[in-house]
Design a protein around this motif. Structure first.
Motif, PDB file in Angstrom:
ATOM      1  N   ALA A  40      58.337  19.007  23.446  1.00 36.90           N
ATOM      2  CA  ALA A  40      59.400  18.646  22.513  1.00 36.90           C
ATOM      3  C   ALA A  40      59.920  19.915  21.847  1.00 36.90           C
ATOM      4  O   ALA A  40      59.223  20.933  21.794  1.00 36.90           O
ATOM      5  N   LYS A  43      57.778  22.566  19.733  1.00 38.87           N
ATOM      6  CA  LYS A  43      56.366  22.235  19.893  1.00 38.87           C
ATOM      7  C   LYS A  43      55.827  22.815  21.200  1.00 38.87           C
ATOM      8  O   LYS A  43      56.596  23.200  22.086  1.00 38.87           O
ATOM      9  N   SER A  62      48.656   9.204  22.505  1.00 39.92           N
ATOM     10  CA  SER A  62      49.974   8.805  22.009  1.00 39.92           C
ATOM     11  C   SER A  62      50.758   7.939  22.996  1.00 39.92           C
ATOM     12  O   SER A  62      51.731   7.285  22.603  1.00 39.92           O
ATOM     13  N   LYS A  86      59.675   5.614  22.409  1.00 43.05           N
ATOM     14  CA  LYS A  86      59.902   5.873  20.988  1.00 43.05           C
ATOM     15  C   LYS A  86      60.645   7.201  20.838  1.00 43.05           C
ATOM     16  O   LYS A  86      60.553   8.069  21.715  1.00 43.05           O
ATOM     17  N   GLU A  88      59.856   9.725  19.265  1.00 41.21           N
ATOM     18  CA  GLU A  88      58.917  10.846  19.349  1.00 41.21           C
ATOM     19  C   GLU A  88      58.523  11.165  20.788  1.00 41.21           C
ATOM     20  O   GLU A  88      57.839  12.160  21.024  1.00 41.21           O
ATOM     21  N   ASP A  89      58.939  10.367  21.747  1.00 41.64           N
ATOM     22  CA  ASP A  89      58.727  10.679  23.158  1.00 41.64           C
ATOM     23  C   ASP A  89      59.796  11.626  23.699  1.00 41.64           C
ATOM     24  O   ASP A  89      59.696  12.087  24.837  1.00 41.64           O
TER      25      ASP A  89
END
Length: 119
Positions: A40, A43, A62, A86, A88-89
């Motif tokens: 991501a 990150k 996760s 989601k 966050e994926d």
């Protein structure tokens, strides 16, 4: 030399699904494991799922229960079915394959495919 080509990324709404594919080609006589990692923005790269020669899979906490990794040995292809996505994926997803050499497994990486999940 070994080449990996991913496909299947894209933009999807939260709760949606995508299926990633990765085809390995080149000088492949044996494969010990195949997997998917993601990175991501801002990150580090993290392992998402791996599947070994015997077909045993493991997943990052996760994504457990939402993602499923599978493979087609005959075609040196690995898949990642992603459900209930989601925000966050959201990441660039990279496939990888471990090819045995005389001394160790050499890992090859694909170029990555973007997955974006909107809220």
């Amino acid at each position: 030399q070994v080449q990996l080509v991913e496909s299947g990324g894209g933009l999807v709404q939260s709760g949606g699904s995508l299926r990633l594919s990765c085809v390995a080609s080149g000088s492949i006589f044996s494969v010990n494991a195949m997997g998917w990692s993601r990175q991501a923005p801002g990150k580090g790269r993290e392992s998402v799922a791996r599947i070994n020669r015997a077909g045993s899979a493991n997943y990052a906490d996760s994504v457990k229960g939402r993602f499923t990794i599978s493979k087609d040995n005959a075609n040196n292809t690995v898949y990642l079915q992603m459900n209930n996505l989601k925000p966050e994926d959201t990441a660039v997803y990279y496939c990888n394959v471990d090819i045995p050499t005389d001394d160790y497994d050499r890992r090859y990486w694909g170029q990555g495919t973007q997955v974006t999940v909107s809220s």
